[in-house]
Design an enzyme around this catalytic site. Structure first.
Site, short mmCIF file in Angstrom:
data_model
loop_
_atom_site.label_atom_id
_atom_site.label_comp_id
_atom_site.label_asym_id
_atom_site.label_seq_id
_atom_site.Cartn_x
_atom_site.Cartn_y
_atom_site.Cartn_z
CB SER A 150 44.71 36.66 23.80
OG SER A 150 44.02 35.81 23.93
NE ARG A 152 41.27 31.83 21.61
CZ ARG A 152 40.46 31.86 20.94
NH1 ARG A 152 38.93 33.40 20.72
NH2 ARG A 152 39.36 31.38 19.51
CG HIS A 242 30.82 50.73 44.03
ND1 HIS A 242 29.97 50.71 45.10
CD2 HIS A 242 30.11 49.50 43.67
CE1 HIS A 242 29.10 49.63 45.28
NE2 HIS A 242 29.35 48.64 44.58
NE ARG A 247 35.42 43.46 45.29
CZ ARG A 247 35.03 41.86 45.20
NH1 ARG A 247 35.49 40.93 45.91
NH2 ARG A 247 34.08 41.67 44.06
C1 LIG Z 1 33.13 40.69 50.39
C2 LIG Z 1 32.27 39.89 48.83
C3 LIG Z 1 31.80 39.40 48.87
C4 LIG Z 1 31.58 39.21 47.13
N1 LIG Z 1 30.93 37.55 47.24
C5 LIG Z 1 30.26 36.95 46.32
C6 LIG Z 1 29.78 35.61 45.81
O1 LIG Z 1 30.26 34.66 46.67
N2 LIG Z 1 29.35 35.66 44.84
C7 LIG Z 1 29.64 35.93 43.98
O2 LIG Z 1 28.57 35.76 42.58
N3 LIG Z 1 29.87 37.63 44.03
C8 LIG Z 1 30.24 37.92 44.80
N4 LIG Z 1 30.65 39.17 45.12
C9 LIG Z 1 30.57 40.42 44.20
C10 LIG Z 1 29.60 40.91 44.21
O3 LIG Z 1 28.61 40.86 44.07
C11 LIG Z 1 29.13 42.37 43.39
O4 LIG Z 1 29.06 41.71 41.82
C12 LIG Z 1 30.71 42.77 42.93
O5 LIG Z 1 31.87 43.74 43.97
C13 LIG Z 1 30.51 44.07 42.46
O6 LIG Z 1 30.17 44.77 42.36
P1 LIG Z 1 28.81 46.12 42.12
O7 LIG Z 1 27.59 45.13 41.39
O8 LIG Z 1 28.46 47.33 42.61
O9 LIG Z 1 29.97 47.02 40.87
P2 LIG Z 1 30.30 47.53 40.13
O10 LIG Z 1 29.45 45.90 38.60
O11 LIG Z 1 30.84 47.91 39.00
O12 LIG Z 1 29.01 48.26 39.59
C14 LIG Z 1 28.48 49.33 40.29
C15 LIG Z 1 27.21 49.55 40.36
O13 LIG Z 1 26.67 50.11 38.69
C16 LIG Z 1 25.47 49.67 38.67
N5 LIG Z 1 24.91 48.54 37.85
C17 LIG Z 1 26.20 47.88 36.98
N6 LIG Z 1 25.58 46.78 36.10
C18 LIG Z 1 24.64 47.43 36.52
C19 LIG Z 1 23.21 46.35 36.47
N7 LIG Z 1 23.35 45.46 34.89
N8 LIG Z 1 21.76 46.70 36.36
C20 LIG Z 1 22.24 47.00 37.74
N9 LIG Z 1 22.48 48.15 37.98
C21 LIG Z 1 24.06 47.99 37.80
C22 LIG Z 1 24.38 48.75 40.22
O14 LIG Z 1 24.94 49.86 41.10
C23 LIG Z 1 26.37 49.00 40.76
O15 LIG Z 1 26.46 48.85 42.50
C24 LIG Z 1 31.01 39.65 46.49
C25 LIG Z 1 31.56 40.50 46.69
C26 LIG Z 1 33.15 41.08 47.89
C27 LIG Z 1 33.21 42.28 48.13
#
Ligand SMILES: Cc1cc2nc3c(=O)[nH]c(=O)nc-3n(C[C@H](O)[C@H](O)[C@H](O)COP(=O)(O)OP(=O)(O)OC[C@H]3O[C@@H](n4cnc5c(N)ncnc54)[C@H](O)[C@@H]3O)c2cc1C
Ligand SMILES: [Zn+2]
Length: 345
Positions: A150, A152, A242, A247
């Site tokens: 943190s 802070r 995942h 990444r």
């Molecule tokens: C190349 C790249 C470019 C990107 N560019 C952008 C960008 O420009 N702007 C931006 O905002 N983000 C960006 N992201 C982030 C992207 O949109 C995802 O937020 C990030 O990759 C995490 O993926 P995730 O949500 O699948 O993973 P996690 O949060 O780990 O979730 C894993 C899985 O759990 C489930 N899950 C988790 N939480 C929920 C929920 N609340 N509701 C429903 N299902 C859920 C889903 O199935 C999800 O796939 C980028 C990512 C990549 C890899």
């Protein structure tokens, strides 16, 4: 050894400690690192969870003898009597009951059919140090649990990321989120020294504000995104894979990819069967749209050649337009991605 609750737990812990010892902290970028703190479970735990319905914690050798008493024959060391799964005979196997190759095959099956919940039985905890802009990308992976230092509470050390000269690249022309051509050495040096001086200045102001007794939660607000932060990060193996699929990908920013690559190496050492299956069925695998599947099937069956379409249609723009049109693969972006996946671009 007679297995009791205590020595089973002891052997799990011993194995986890061995893996931690085997994976010393790895430096990343100019001040960052990934340090393995702990793991829970391993390939075996995944098999154990998947086999819960059978009441077995592992895969058994499979010997085609017929009858109920094959175990007796197998122990008696019949020459030439081999396990159908691993191909070893009873003098070669490490355990007469446990067939590791059976475990490997089961994990490959689970990965292929996306039966992923057994992977959630495994967890990993890492101590990570990374620039704030990398942490902001990492934090999007909501399924991880984390505790961050943190600003802070603590005075942040003057540690900030300065990219190496070769990393100082121009904006990519075809990917709005990506980097492209390098700068000349002289230009890159000039930009690098600006990056460094600007960050140093911000830290000077930060020290000055702290010296004026400004609350730390305020004195930090102008620090650059390149400032290093650190946290403990814990995630289960399913969600970690995942994360790594997203990444480690070439589209991810280079700096977070560096962290993902190092974490991937740790995972390869920790759960080698799962890692192998992940590379084969997810990371190095491709999925195809319905339209692309139809095009592929036609190519494989030779249907495309019948109409006089040349074999190297992909390199001939007119034919290419026509073939993609025939299969309703509409956008230029999709067409390019398809050719790339086919190794044709
Ligand atoms: C190349 C790249 C470019 C990107 N560019 C952008 C960008 O420009 N702007 C931006 O905002 N983000 C960006 N992201 C982030 C992207 O949109 C995802 O937020 C990030 O990759 C995490 O993926 P995730 O949500 O699948 O993973 P996690 O949060 O780990 O979730 C894993 C899985 O759990 C489930 N899950 C988790 N939480 C929920 C929920 N609340 N509701 C429903 N299902 C859920 C889903 O199935 C999800 O796939 C980028 C990512 C990549 C890899
Ligand atoms: Zn076997």
């Amino acid at each position: 050894m007679n297995l009791t609750v205590d020595n089973v737990l002891e052997s799990w812990r011993a194995k986890a400690e061995l893996i931690v010892k085997h994976n010393p902290p790895k430096p990343i970028l100019d001040h960052g690192h990934v340090r393995l703190i702990d793991v829970m479970g391993d390939d075996q735990a995944i098999v154990q969870a998947a086999r819960v319905s059978y009441g077995l914690g592992h895969s058994e050798h499979k010997v085609a003898l017929g009858g109920e008493d094959w175990m007796q024959e197998w122990t008696e060391d019949h020459p030439g009597l081999t396990c159908e799964v691993c191909g070893l005979d009873s003098t070669e196997v490490k355990s007469l009951t446990h067939c590791p190759e059976g475990d490997r095959k089961l994990i490959r099956y689970l990965s292929r059919v996306r039966h992923t919940s057994p992977l959630e039985q495994c967890e990993i905890k890492l101590h990570m140090k990374m620039p704030i802009f990398v942490a902001r990308q990492l934090v999007r992976h909501r399924t991880a649990n984390l505790n961050e230092v943190s600003g802070r509470y603590s005075v942040l050390p003057a540690e900030f990321y300065v990219p190496e000269l070769g990393r100082i690249q121009k904006q990519s022309r075809d990917n709005k989120q990506g980097s492209g051509e390098p700068f000349s050495d002289a230009e890159a040096s000039h930009i690098q020294s600006n990056i460094r001086t600007m960050a140093q200045d911000e830290f000077k102001h930060y020290s000055w504000m702290n010296a004026q007794d400004v609350a730390k939660e305020l004195s930090r607000i102008n620090l650059p995104l390149s400032t290093y932060t650190e946290w403990y990060w814990k995630i289960d193996l399913h969600n970690l894979l995942h994360f790594l699929a997203l990444r480690k990908d070439a589209h991810a920013q280079k700096e977070i990819r560096d962290y993902a690559d190092v974490i991937g190496d740790v995972v390869a050492d920790w759960v080698p069967f799962t890692w192998e299956a992940f590379l084969d069925y997810r990371f190095r695998a491709e999925t195809f749209s319905q339209q692309e599947m139809e095009l592929l099937r036609s190519m494989v069956s030779g249907a495309l050649y019948e109409g006089g379409v040349p074999r190297d249609w992909h390199s001939q723009p007119r034919w290419r337009q026509r073939v993609f049109g025939m299969y309703d693969i509409e956008t230029v972006r999709e067409r390019k991605a398809f050719l790339k996946r086919m190794g044709l671009l």
